[in-house]
Motif scaffolding. Structure first.
Motif, PDB file in Angstrom:
ATOM      1  N   UNK A 109      43.029  47.155  37.718  1.00 53.97           N
ATOM      2  CA  UNK A 109      43.958  47.018  39.160  1.00 53.97           C
ATOM      3  C   UNK A 109      43.574  47.743  40.425  1.00 53.97           C
ATOM      4  N   UNK A 110      42.938  49.212  40.099  1.00 55.24           N
ATOM      5  CA  UNK A 110      42.768  50.282  41.133  1.00 55.24           C
ATOM      6  C   UNK A 110      41.307  49.526  41.791  1.00 55.24           C
ATOM      7  N   UNK A 111      40.717  48.784  41.164  1.00 60.11           N
ATOM      8  CA  UNK A 111      39.443  48.334  41.780  1.00 60.11           C
ATOM      9  C   UNK A 111      39.759  47.434  42.967  1.00 60.11           C
ATOM     10  N   UNK A 112      40.915  46.916  43.010  1.00 57.03           N
ATOM     11  CA  UNK A 112      41.299  46.221  44.117  1.00 57.03           C
ATOM     12  C   UNK A 112      42.157  46.754  45.277  1.00 57.03           C
ATOM     13  N   UNK A 113      42.677  48.011  45.055  1.00 56.77           N
ATOM     14  CA  UNK A 113      43.418  48.817  46.066  1.00 56.77           C
ATOM     15  C   UNK A 113      42.531  49.439  46.964  1.00 56.77           C
ATOM     16  N   UNK A 114      42.980  49.126  48.336  1.00 57.63           N
ATOM     17  CA  UNK A 114      42.470  49.830  49.509  1.00 57.63           C
ATOM     18  C   UNK A 114      43.257  50.716  50.280  1.00 57.63           C
ATOM     19  N   UNK A 115      42.735  52.030  49.673  1.00 60.54           N
ATOM     20  CA  UNK A 115      43.631  53.220  50.027  1.00 60.54           C
ATOM     21  C   UNK A 115      43.869  53.325  51.637  1.00 60.54           C
ATOM     22  N   UNK A 116      42.860  52.885  52.303  1.00 63.90           N
ATOM     23  CA  UNK A 116      42.942  53.216  53.670  1.00 63.90           C
ATOM     24  C   UNK A 116      44.100  52.355  54.278  1.00 63.90           C
ATOM     25  N   UNK A 117      44.544  51.310  53.651  1.00 63.78           N
ATOM     26  CA  UNK A 117      45.566  50.244  54.015  1.00 63.78           C
ATOM     27  C   UNK A 117      46.933  50.957  53.658  1.00 63.78           C
ATOM     28  N   UNK A 118      46.905  51.776  52.950  1.00 67.87           N
ATOM     29  CA  UNK A 118      48.397  52.103  52.525  1.00 67.87           C
ATOM     30  C   UNK A 118      49.119  53.267  53.222  1.00 67.87           C
ATOM     31  N   UNK A 119      50.476  53.265  53.143  1.00 68.31           N
ATOM     32  CA  UNK A 119      50.903  54.196  54.029  1.00 68.31           C
ATOM     33  C   UNK A 119      50.886  55.719  53.438  1.00 68.31           C
ATOM     34  N   UNK A 120      51.476  56.719  54.205  1.00 67.64           N
ATOM     35  CA  UNK A 120      51.345  58.130  53.211  1.00 67.64           C
ATOM     36  C   UNK A 120      52.261  57.789  52.337  1.00 67.64           C
ATOM     37  N   UNK A 121      53.518  57.418  52.443  1.00 72.52           N
ATOM     38  CA  UNK A 121      54.462  57.297  51.336  1.00 72.52           C
ATOM     39  C   UNK A 121      53.927  56.505  50.049  1.00 72.52           C
ATOM     40  N   UNK A 122      53.242  55.500  50.399  1.00 75.50           N
ATOM     41  CA  UNK A 122      52.634  54.660  49.287  1.00 75.50           C
ATOM     42  C   UNK A 122      51.757  55.453  48.588  1.00 75.50           C
ATOM     43  N   UNK A 123      50.732  56.267  49.502  1.00 78.25           N
ATOM     44  CA  UNK A 123      49.912  57.131  48.739  1.00 78.25           C
ATOM     45  C   UNK A 123      50.486  58.034  47.926  1.00 78.25           C
ATOM     46  N   UNK A 124      51.433  58.776  48.459  1.00 78.99           N
ATOM     47  CA  UNK A 124      52.224  59.714  47.644  1.00 78.99           C
ATOM     48  C   UNK A 124      52.427  59.177  46.325  1.00 78.99           C
ATOM     49  N   UNK A 125      53.255  58.038  46.299  1.00 81.04           N
ATOM     50  CA  UNK A 125      53.747  57.413  45.211  1.00 81.04           C
ATOM     51  C   UNK A 125      52.673  57.090  44.116  1.00 81.04           C
ATOM     52  N   UNK A 126      51.739  56.616  44.664  1.00 79.67           N
ATOM     53  CA  UNK A 126      50.523  56.181  43.837  1.00 79.67           C
ATOM     54  C   UNK A 126      49.978  57.419  43.136  1.00 79.67           C
ATOM     55  N   UNK A 172      44.525  66.423  56.320  1.00 83.67           N
ATOM     56  CA  UNK A 172      43.962  66.950  55.152  1.00 83.67           C
ATOM     57  C   UNK A 172      44.572  66.591  53.764  1.00 83.67           C
ATOM     58  N   UNK A 173      45.931  66.310  53.972  1.00 88.36           N
ATOM     59  CA  UNK A 173      46.518  65.779  52.701  1.00 88.36           C
ATOM     60  C   UNK A 173      46.033  64.388  52.507  1.00 88.36           C
ATOM     61  N   UNK A 174      46.061  63.616  53.397  1.00 88.15           N
ATOM     62  CA  UNK A 174      45.723  62.117  53.349  1.00 88.15           C
ATOM     63  C   UNK A 174      44.309  62.108  52.849  1.00 88.15           C
ATOM     64  N   UNK A 175      43.398  63.064  53.250  1.00 89.22           N
ATOM     65  CA  UNK A 175      41.964  62.860  52.772  1.00 89.22           C
ATOM     66  C   UNK A 175      42.097  63.393  51.236  1.00 89.22           C
ATOM     67  N   UNK A 176      42.753  64.354  50.893  1.00 90.41           N
ATOM     68  CA  UNK A 176      42.583  64.841  49.493  1.00 90.41           C
ATOM     69  C   UNK A 176      43.395  63.768  48.604  1.00 90.41           C
ATOM     70  N   UNK A 177      44.363  62.977  49.200  1.00 90.89           N
ATOM     71  CA  UNK A 177      44.852  62.078  48.380  1.00 90.89           C
ATOM     72  C   UNK A 177      44.072  60.874  48.041  1.00 90.89           C
ATOM     73  N   UNK A 178      43.111  60.500  49.095  1.00 91.00           N
ATOM     74  CA  UNK A 178      42.034  59.346  49.204  1.00 91.00           C
ATOM     75  C   UNK A 178      41.054  59.915  48.053  1.00 91.00           C
ATOM     76  N   UNK A 179      40.817  61.071  48.248  1.00 92.72           N
ATOM     77  CA  UNK A 179      39.453  61.674  47.313  1.00 92.72           C
ATOM     78  C   UNK A 179      40.337  61.534  46.043  1.00 92.72           C
ATOM     79  N   UNK A 180      41.189  62.177  45.787  1.00 88.66           N
ATOM     80  CA  UNK A 180      41.861  61.896  44.205  1.00 88.66           C
ATOM     81  C   UNK A 180      41.907  60.533  43.953  1.00 88.66           C
ATOM     82  N   UNK A 181      42.395  59.652  44.484  1.00 85.24           N
ATOM     83  CA  UNK A 181      42.471  58.356  44.340  1.00 85.24           C
ATOM     84  C   UNK A 181      41.114  57.693  43.524  1.00 85.24           C
ATOM     85  N   UNK A 182      40.145  57.941  44.608  1.00 83.08           N
ATOM     86  CA  UNK A 182      38.676  57.696  44.318  1.00 83.08           C
ATOM     87  C   UNK A 182      38.348  58.334  42.879  1.00 83.08           C
ATOM     88  N   UNK A 183      38.695  59.808  42.765  1.00 83.39           N
ATOM     89  CA  UNK A 183      38.402  60.423  41.393  1.00 83.39           C
ATOM     90  C   UNK A 183      39.049  59.613  40.432  1.00 83.39           C
TER      91      UNK A 183
END
Length: 198
Positions: A109-126, A172-183
């Motif tokens: 399911x993660x393969x289809x997730x585009x983190x750049x289109x998610x809000x900060x709240x969605x990224x935090x929950x994710x 920076x938080x958003x970049x770390x979340x995106x990086x964590x999401x990718x990892x």
């Protein structure tokens, strides 16, 4: 009744087994005492055997019932602990298999997730959800932090990590979340066997 000669416990048999010089009747009396369980007493043994307390006390002393019963109890405790350790290991292996299947589903399911289109709240929950799975797979990294840097206990470590994260600028938080999401995507894919990079 003549005085009993004290039993010399044999090293060749278990202490709870029939000892050299112990008659079948004496051993059966010991077994009655042993079978009373951990709450056994000489009084209960005398009642069960229908002989006087004094006789039971003399036999028990000469035949070293207390020492032998303690050895039996320790043996049974060790067997019980070994059995439950084995059960816990099997349960952990079963849980790991289930978690691997679930993580495979999450990875697909993660393969289809585009983190750049998610809000900060969605990224935090994710991220929160992803970290829960990560902790299940790899353990809690907060436990690896030194006690000098964090308050005592897991909750203190988690608060410290969260506090440090909250102090970072939003970008920076958003970049770390995106990086964590990718990892996380790569790790879950690696766990499920769908990632060629790891």
């Amino acid at each position: 009744m003549s005085a009993l000669t004290a039993t010399v416990l044999s090293e060749e048999v278990n202490l709870w087994d029939r000892q050299p010089g112990e008659t079948a009747r004496q051993y059966n009396q010991f077994r009655v005492y042993l079978d009373l369980g951990r709450t056994r007493s000489l009084t209960k043994a005398a009642e069960t055997l229908t002989i006087s307390y004094g006789q039971v006390r003399n036999i028990a002393s000469a035949r070293r019932w207390t020492t032998r019963a303690e050895a039996w109890d320790a043996h049974k405790s060790a067997e019980f602990e070994a059995q439950w350790t084995e059960e816990r290991l099997r349960a952990a292996e079963d849980d790991a298999r289930v978690l691997k299947v679930v993580m495979g589903k999450v990875a697909s399911k993660l393969q289809g997730v585009d983190a750049a289109k998610m809000s900060l709240a969605e990224l935090a929950r994710f991220t929160d959800l992803a970290l829960k799975y990560r902790r299940l797979l790899y353990g809690d990294p907060a436990q690896a932090l030194s006690t000098d840097e964090t308050p005592a206990g897991d909750a203190g470590a988690e608060r410290s990590v969260r506090h440090k994260f909250e102090q970072l600028p939003a970008d920076v938080r958003r970049a770390q979340i995106l990086d964590l999401s990718d990892k996380l995507r790569h790790r879950t894919a690696a766990v499920s066997g769908t990632d060629d990079d790891e």
